[in-house]
Write a protein that holds these residues in place. Structure first.
Motif, PDB file in Angstrom:
ATOM      1  N   GLU A 118       8.844  10.807   0.540  1.00  0.00           N
ATOM      2  CA  GLU A 118       8.809  10.733  -0.384  1.00  0.00           C
ATOM      3  C   GLU A 118       7.673  11.251  -0.249  1.00  0.00           C
ATOM      4  N   VAL A 119       6.585  10.253  -0.166  1.00  0.00           N
ATOM      5  CA  VAL A 119       5.364  11.110  -0.165  1.00  0.00           C
ATOM      6  C   VAL A 119       4.751  12.858  -0.084  1.00  0.00           C
ATOM      7  N   TYR A 120       5.794  12.912   0.976  1.00  0.00           N
ATOM      8  CA  TYR A 120       5.859  14.210   1.314  1.00  0.00           C
ATOM      9  C   TYR A 120       6.358  15.844  -0.168  1.00  0.00           C
ATOM     10  N   PHE A 121       7.502  14.801  -0.656  1.00  0.00           N
ATOM     11  CA  PHE A 121       8.354  15.698  -1.551  1.00  0.00           C
ATOM     12  C   PHE A 121       7.403  15.081  -2.660  1.00  0.00           C
ATOM     13  N   PHE A 122       6.913  14.016  -3.648  1.00  0.00           N
ATOM     14  CA  PHE A 122       6.092  14.191  -4.703  1.00  0.00           C
ATOM     15  C   PHE A 122       4.564  15.607  -3.957  1.00  0.00           C
ATOM     16  N   SER A 123       4.464  15.657  -2.996  1.00  0.00           N
ATOM     17  CA  SER A 123       3.115  16.484  -2.403  1.00  0.00           C
ATOM     18  C   SER A 123       3.049  17.545  -2.826  1.00  0.00           C
ATOM     19  N   THR A 124       4.819  17.764  -2.227  1.00  0.00           N
ATOM     20  CA  THR A 124       4.515  19.377  -2.048  1.00  0.00           C
ATOM     21  C   THR A 124       5.602  20.108  -3.164  1.00  0.00           C
ATOM     22  N   LEU A 125       5.792  18.840  -4.507  1.00  0.00           N
ATOM     23  CA  LEU A 125       6.561  19.593  -5.798  1.00  0.00           C
ATOM     24  C   LEU A 125       5.483  19.873  -6.306  1.00  0.00           C
ATOM     25  N   LEU A 126       4.218  19.186  -6.430  1.00  0.00           N
ATOM     26  CA  LEU A 126       2.951  19.288  -6.834  1.00  0.00           C
ATOM     27  C   LEU A 126       1.991  20.838  -6.328  1.00  0.00           C
ATOM     28  N   VAL A 127       2.160  21.238  -4.911  1.00  0.00           N
ATOM     29  CA  VAL A 127       1.449  21.880  -4.383  1.00  0.00           C
ATOM     30  C   VAL A 127       2.041  23.575  -5.046  1.00  0.00           C
ATOM     31  N   ASP A 128       3.435  23.358  -4.587  1.00  0.00           N
ATOM     32  CA  ASP A 128       5.326  24.775  -5.033  1.00  0.00           C
ATOM     33  C   ASP A 128       4.651  25.205  -7.186  1.00  0.00           C
ATOM     34  N   ALA A 129       4.008  23.877  -7.692  1.00  0.00           N
ATOM     35  CA  ALA A 129       4.420  23.490  -9.127  1.00  0.00           C
ATOM     36  C   ALA A 129       2.507  24.583  -9.239  1.00  0.00           C
ATOM     37  N   MET A 130       1.747  23.872  -8.172  1.00  0.00           N
ATOM     38  CA  MET A 130       0.591  24.961  -8.565  1.00  0.00           C
ATOM     39  C   MET A 130       0.473  26.726  -7.896  1.00  0.00           C
ATOM     40  N   THR A 131       0.989  27.039  -6.835  1.00  0.00           N
ATOM     41  CA  THR A 131       1.181  28.298  -5.997  1.00  0.00           C
ATOM     42  C   THR A 131       1.839  29.232  -6.475  1.00  0.00           C
ATOM     43  N   GLY A 132       3.400  28.256  -6.800  1.00  0.00           N
ATOM     44  CA  GLY A 132       4.650  29.383  -7.235  1.00  0.00           C
ATOM     45  C   GLY A 132       5.419  29.509  -5.458  1.00  0.00           C
ATOM     46  N   VAL A 133       4.442  28.964  -4.573  1.00  0.00           N
ATOM     47  CA  VAL A 133       4.951  29.248  -2.959  1.00  0.00           C
ATOM     48  C   VAL A 133       6.574  28.064  -3.139  1.00  0.00           C
ATOM     49  N   PRO A 182      14.589   4.440  17.965  1.00  0.00           N
ATOM     50  CA  PRO A 182      13.586   3.559  16.596  1.00  0.00           C
ATOM     51  C   PRO A 182      14.619   2.397  15.485  1.00  0.00           C
ATOM     52  N   SER A 183      14.225   1.854  14.779  1.00  0.00           N
ATOM     53  CA  SER A 183      14.461  -0.221  14.061  1.00  0.00           C
ATOM     54  C   SER A 183      15.075   0.687  13.093  1.00  0.00           C
ATOM     55  N   LEU A 184      15.802  -0.101  12.291  1.00  0.00           N
ATOM     56  CA  LEU A 184      16.401  -0.250  10.560  1.00  0.00           C
ATOM     57  C   LEU A 184      15.200   0.389  10.353  1.00  0.00           C
ATOM     58  N   GLY A 185      14.309  -0.612  10.568  1.00  0.00           N
ATOM     59  CA  GLY A 185      13.026  -0.470   9.526  1.00  0.00           C
ATOM     60  C   GLY A 185      12.398   0.885   9.557  1.00  0.00           C
ATOM     61  N   SER A 186      12.710   1.584  10.733  1.00  0.00           N
ATOM     62  CA  SER A 186      11.738   3.097  11.246  1.00  0.00           C
ATOM     63  C   SER A 186      12.667   3.621  10.158  1.00  0.00           C
ATOM     64  N   VAL A 187      13.920   3.276   9.658  1.00  0.00           N
ATOM     65  CA  VAL A 187      14.374   4.428   8.846  1.00  0.00           C
ATOM     66  C   VAL A 187      14.135   4.438   6.979  1.00  0.00           C
ATOM     67  N   TRP A 188      13.861   3.196   6.651  1.00  0.00           N
ATOM     68  CA  TRP A 188      12.303   2.656   5.481  1.00  0.00           C
ATOM     69  C   TRP A 188      11.592   3.643   5.455  1.00  0.00           C
ATOM     70  N   ARG A 189      10.672   3.188   6.329  1.00  0.00           N
ATOM     71  CA  ARG A 189       8.870   4.143   6.912  1.00  0.00           C
ATOM     72  C   ARG A 189       9.100   5.319   6.668  1.00  0.00           C
ATOM     73  N   THR A 190      10.210   5.616   7.301  1.00  0.00           N
ATOM     74  CA  THR A 190      10.122   7.445   7.426  1.00  0.00           C
ATOM     75  C   THR A 190      10.529   7.848   6.268  1.00  0.00           C
ATOM     76  N   LEU A 191      11.271   7.434   5.660  1.00  0.00           N
ATOM     77  CA  LEU A 191      12.222   7.581   4.110  1.00  0.00           C
ATOM     78  C   LEU A 191      11.375   7.767   2.754  1.00  0.00           C
ATOM     79  N   ALA A 192      10.155   6.195   2.959  1.00  0.00           N
ATOM     80  CA  ALA A 192       8.999   6.272   2.040  1.00  0.00           C
ATOM     81  C   ALA A 192       7.865   7.214   2.479  1.00  0.00           C
ATOM     82  N   TRP A 193       7.740   7.927   3.732  1.00  0.00           N
ATOM     83  CA  TRP A 193       7.087   8.472   3.697  1.00  0.00           C
ATOM     84  C   TRP A 193       7.377  10.403   3.209  1.00  0.00           C
TER      85      TRP A 193
END
Length: 251
Positions: A166-181, A153-164
């Motif tokens: 956040e995509v997972y985090f906000f997508s899952t927040l939305l799905v949890d709110a819609m499904t209650g799961v 891994p490189s230092l850039g890979s840390v920040w790219r993975t962190l960005a992805w």
């Protein structure tokens, strides 16, 4: 009929599974390194990918047949589901971008699930077997990529993975709110004891701490490579038997 016993964390069966998860990919990776065989690498990549795919759909079919699952609980919004996709693509395409995300998600996230499994059943229950194939398979394939293809891994890979992340985090927040799961344990902490027990019970602070914990683990996973780096040419994924390139594994 007596119910299956609750899974014993760090019991003999658990420790044996952890040993397999580490020893099998290490052995396969060493074999590929020593033989420098592209054919062997392709075969291992395909077999490991098929193992995850067959297990995923097999487990879903099992739950539907047993009427243990409703559609809201079948959505692919656990972090391990996303990690499964990235590791399969990484294995089959040799893409370094997919590999770096798999490395951080697989070790920082999925490995935690292996150490503290959220299981209410024990072996030989199919649900326990499938759980460790799914989660252990991801970690094992990351280990394989580190050894067989010399991923670093490189230092850039840390920040790219962190960005992805956040995509997972906000997508899952939305799905949890819609499904209650409780996907991603964003609605509440897991039932079994885990590292998340030490985080705040205040919702907004809990989310903030989750993101901080992710960054901490990503940095921790990058640290060994930071100190081991030496000046040299641009790093690439090594392809056994074909030198260093980033071509598709089926080409």
């Amino acid at each position: 009929m007596n119910p299956a016993p609750v899974f014993q964390v760090f019991g003999p069966a658990h420790l044996f599974v952890i040993l397999l998860i580490v020893s099998v990919p290490v052995s396969l990776g060493i074999a590929v390194r020593r033989t420098n065989s592209g054919a062997l690498d392709r075969s291992v990549a395909i077999c490991l990918s098929l193992l995850l795919i067959v297990n995923y759909f097999g487990f879903a079919t099992y739950l539907w047949q047993k009427q243990l699952l409703v559609w809201k609980q079948a959505l692919p919004f656990q972090l391990c589901d996303w990690a499964m996709v990235t590791i399969i693509v990484a294995l089959l395409t040799r893409s370094e971008r997919w590999t770096e995300v798999s490395y951080f998600w697989g070790i920082a996230g999925t490995f935690q699930a292996i150490l503290t499994p959220n299981l209410q059943v024990n072996f030989p229950d199919f649900r326990a077997i499938s759980f460790f194939i799914a989660h252990g398979g991801i970690v094992a394939e990351v280990i394989y990529l580190l050894i067989a293809r010399r991923f670093r891994p490189s230092l850039g890979s840390v920040w790219r993975t962190l960005a992805w992340s956040e995509v997972y985090f906000f997508s899952t927040l939305l799905v949890d709110a819609m499904t209650g799961v409780n996907y991603g344990f964003l609605l509440h902490k897991p039932v079994v004891h885990s590292l998340l027990d030490y985080l705040s019970d205040v919702r907004w602070l809990y989310y903030l701490e989750l993101n901080g914990l992710a960054l901490f683990f990503f940095a921790l996973l990058y640290a060994p490579w930071l100190f081991a780096q030496r000046p040299g040419p641009t790093r690439q994924l090594s392809r056994p038997g074909r030198g260093n390139d980033d071509t598709n594994i089926f080409s």
